[in-house]
Design a protein around this motif. Sequence first.
Motif, PDB file in Angstrom:
ATOM      1  N   ASP A  69       0.807  -1.225   0.000  1.00 44.61           N
ATOM      2  CA  ASP A  69       0.000   0.000   0.000  1.00 44.61           C
ATOM      3  C   ASP A  69       0.840   1.275   0.000  1.00 44.61           C
ATOM      4  OD1 ASP A  69      -2.294  -1.506   0.066  1.00 44.61           O
ATOM      5  OD2 ASP A  69      -2.486  -1.440   2.255  1.00 44.61           O
ATOM      6  N   VAL A  70       2.113   1.164  -0.323  1.00 43.55           N
ATOM      7  CA  VAL A  70       3.006   2.324  -0.224  1.00 43.55           C
ATOM      8  C   VAL A  70       2.518   3.490  -1.070  1.00 43.55           C
ATOM      9  CG1 VAL A  70       5.333   3.181  -0.657  1.00 43.55           C
ATOM     10  CG2 VAL A  70       5.011   0.920   0.312  1.00 43.55           C
ATOM     11  N   ASN A  71       2.184   3.239  -2.320  1.00 44.89           N
ATOM     12  CA  ASN A  71       1.795   4.312  -3.229  1.00 44.89           C
ATOM     13  C   ASN A  71       0.463   4.946  -2.856  1.00 44.89           C
ATOM     14  OD1 ASN A  71       4.116   3.994  -4.808  1.00 44.89           O
ATOM     15  ND2 ASN A  71       3.160   2.402  -6.071  1.00 44.89           N
ATOM     16  N   GLU A  72      -0.383   4.183  -2.174  1.00 44.42           N
ATOM     17  CA  GLU A  72      -1.678   4.719  -1.767  1.00 44.42           C
ATOM     18  C   GLU A  72      -1.559   5.648  -0.563  1.00 44.42           C
ATOM     19  OE1 GLU A  72      -4.603   1.740  -1.126  1.00 44.42           O
ATOM     20  OE2 GLU A  72      -4.207   0.695  -3.011  1.00 44.42           O
ATOM     21  N   LYS A  73      -0.641   5.326   0.342  1.00 40.04           N
ATOM     22  CA  LYS A  73      -0.552   6.065   1.608  1.00 40.04           C
ATOM     23  C   LYS A  73       0.554   7.105   1.650  1.00 40.04           C
ATOM     24  CE  LYS A  73      -2.380   2.246   4.398  1.00 40.04           C
ATOM     25  NZ  LYS A  73      -2.105   1.338   5.543  1.00 40.04           N
ATOM     26  N   TYR A  74       1.621   6.886   0.890  1.00 42.98           N
ATOM     27  CA  TYR A  74       2.806   7.724   1.028  1.00 42.98           C
ATOM     28  C   TYR A  74       3.240   8.340  -0.294  1.00 42.98           C
ATOM     29  CZ  TYR A  74       3.310   5.267   5.492  1.00 42.98           C
ATOM     30  OH  TYR A  74       3.089   4.757   6.735  1.00 42.98           O
ATOM     31  N   VAL A  75       3.958   9.430  -0.182  1.00 44.09           N
ATOM     32  CA  VAL A  75       4.647  10.005  -1.334  1.00 44.09           C
ATOM     33  C   VAL A  75       6.125  10.069  -0.953  1.00 44.09           C
ATOM     34  CG1 VAL A  75       4.128  12.353  -0.536  1.00 44.09           C
ATOM     35  CG2 VAL A  75       4.839  11.971  -2.903  1.00 44.09           C
ATOM     36  N   ILE A  76       6.962   9.455  -1.773  1.00 44.17           N
ATOM     37  CA  ILE A  76       8.398   9.379  -1.504  1.00 44.17           C
ATOM     38  C   ILE A  76       9.084  10.559  -2.187  1.00 44.17           C
ATOM     39  CG2 ILE A  76      10.410   7.867  -1.511  1.00 44.17           C
ATOM     40  CD1 ILE A  76       7.928   6.653  -0.164  1.00 44.17           C
ATOM     41  N   LEU A  77       9.704  11.429  -1.401  1.00 44.88           N
ATOM     42  CA  LEU A  77      10.323  12.628  -1.946  1.00 44.88           C
ATOM     43  C   LEU A  77      11.754  12.784  -1.421  1.00 44.88           C
ATOM     44  CD1 LEU A  77       7.377  15.157  -1.402  1.00 44.88           C
ATOM     45  CD2 LEU A  77       7.991  14.013  -3.534  1.00 44.88           C
ATOM     46  N   ASP A  78      12.554  13.492  -2.193  1.00 43.59           N
ATOM     47  CA  ASP A  78      13.922  13.808  -1.779  1.00 43.59           C
ATOM     48  C   ASP A  78      13.973  15.307  -1.501  1.00 43.59           C
ATOM     49  OD1 ASP A  78      16.544  13.668  -1.187  1.00 43.59           O
ATOM     50  OD2 ASP A  78      17.232  13.055  -3.181  1.00 43.59           O
ATOM     51  N   LYS A 123      -1.269  15.705   0.149  1.00 45.75           N
ATOM     52  CA  LYS A 123      -2.354  15.084   0.902  1.00 45.75           C
ATOM     53  C   LYS A 123      -1.922  13.739   1.500  1.00 45.75           C
ATOM     54  CE  LYS A 123      -6.091  17.296  -1.682  1.00 45.75           C
ATOM     55  NZ  LYS A 123      -7.310  17.101  -2.496  1.00 45.75           N
ATOM     56  N   LYS A 124      -0.933  13.120   0.865  1.00 46.30           N
ATOM     57  CA  LYS A 124      -0.425  11.852   1.380  1.00 46.30           C
ATOM     58  C   LYS A 124       0.655  12.108   2.433  1.00 46.30           C
ATOM     59  CE  LYS A 124      -1.217   9.220  -2.885  1.00 46.30           C
ATOM     60  NZ  LYS A 124      -0.579   8.369  -3.927  1.00 46.30           N
ATOM     61  N   ILE A 125       1.026  11.061   3.143  1.00 46.85           N
ATOM     62  CA  ILE A 125       2.085  11.162   4.147  1.00 46.85           C
ATOM     63  C   ILE A 125       3.432  11.262   3.437  1.00 46.85           C
ATOM     64  CG2 ILE A 125       3.209  10.020   6.097  1.00 46.85           C
ATOM     65  CD1 ILE A 125       0.539   8.609   6.624  1.00 46.85           C
ATOM     66  N   ILE A 126       4.218  12.255   3.818  1.00 40.41           N
ATOM     67  CA  ILE A 126       5.507  12.484   3.174  1.00 40.41           C
ATOM     68  C   ILE A 126       6.584  11.615   3.820  1.00 40.41           C
ATOM     69  CG2 ILE A 126       7.305  14.191   2.708  1.00 40.41           C
ATOM     70  CD1 ILE A 126       5.084  16.328   2.833  1.00 40.41           C
ATOM     71  N   VAL A 127       7.329  10.916   2.982  1.00 37.33           N
ATOM     72  CA  VAL A 127       8.440  10.089   3.458  1.00 37.33           C
ATOM     73  C   VAL A 127       9.691  10.473   2.677  1.00 37.33           C
ATOM     74  CG1 VAL A 127       9.348   7.746   3.688  1.00 37.33           C
ATOM     75  CG2 VAL A 127       6.925   8.167   4.061  1.00 37.33           C
ATOM     76  N   HIS A 128      10.756  10.722   3.399  1.00 38.01           N
ATOM     77  CA  HIS A 128      12.019  11.049   2.732  1.00 38.01           C
ATOM     78  C   HIS A 128      12.566   9.791   2.062  1.00 38.01           C
ATOM     79  CE1 HIS A 128      16.113  12.469   2.052  1.00 38.01           C
ATOM     80  NE2 HIS A 128      15.661  13.693   2.269  1.00 38.01           N
ATOM     81  N   LYS A 129      13.126   9.960   0.864  1.00 38.04           N
ATOM     82  CA  LYS A 129      13.643   8.820   0.108  1.00 38.04           C
ATOM     83  C   LYS A 129      14.667   8.024   0.916  1.00 38.04           C
ATOM     84  CE  LYS A 129      15.724   7.544  -4.321  1.00 38.04           C
ATOM     85  NZ  LYS A 129      16.707   6.629  -3.703  1.00 38.04           N
ATOM     86  N   GLU A 130      15.487   8.712   1.681  1.00 37.27           N
ATOM     87  CA  GLU A 130      16.499   8.043   2.500  1.00 37.27           C
ATOM     88  C   GLU A 130      15.839   7.138   3.550  1.00 37.27           C
ATOM     89  OE1 GLU A 130      19.905   9.202   5.803  1.00 37.27           O
ATOM     90  OE2 GLU A 130      19.311  10.704   4.310  1.00 37.27           O
TER      91      GLU A 130
END
Length: 282
Positions: A68-77, A133-140
């Motif tokens: 469900d990663v893509n549904e809940k999170y956005v992976i950003l640097d 709108k999604k939960i932000i997660v750092h790529k690292e």
Amino acid sequence: KDLLVKIKSVIIFYANLVIKLKLKSIRTLSYSSLKRLLESPKLFLNPIPFKSKYLSTGSLFDAIMTGDVNEKYVILDFIKPKPQHKEYLENTLHCEDEECELEIYNEMGIKKEFKKFVASLPEDYKQLLKEQKKIIVHKEDFDNVMAIIDYVKEEIPDYFQTENDLFQFDDTFDYKDLKFRIMADWIKIDHENRSILVIDVKTSGFLPKFDESITKYGYNLQAVLYMLYFKIKFPEYSVRFEWMVISSSKKEFKLLEMNYFQEMLGEEMLNDAIERYKFHTK
């Protein structure tokens, strides 16, 4: 003087009545609400939205396991804010006034003076939170969790035979004339041996000290509540509970099964919370 005593008595009566009516309006009890009730009825009725800075790692672990990663999170640097800045901004995103922000500030125990602390907040991360709108997660952080999962799979491959496994299991059940809700991270059901293992994924900055957190934060109350669900639903099955504790900073983890003392203490906490709820709503 007698009049003041009478007025005080009336105020207390109606205050207790309001608490009773509000408590009765809460139909389903969860681990978090039971834990708050053990602290105070006020906190139970008016929870302060508060996120742990380690929570995202455990949630991300679950999301990767369930796909469900893509549904809940956005992976950003992006440039990482300081941990305290990040935690404050995420917890005050819902606030509409300074009073709300000040309450979160005090809850976090920030030592820097309020106005100076707010002035030091990174505006770019604040804007990023508002836009996404999604939960932000750092790529690292995402890469670190993936590395931990790969490491766990190498060390205990049997755990990842997921044919009958359930993730983020959400359901309600009745017990002692009350309704409860559970949301378990990971359930392993062995129908052949009639056994159920409930796994809760936690994160820790220092694995050797996690044992102290179990009773400190009432994790054993959560464990007992979740086990109770499966004991009621599957009376012929044995039920165990484990914490999978993953490091928030290193490629490390450990499995920790709830012991007899923790279970007994958790059962006492559950019964105490139920008695308090019934006392305030009778």
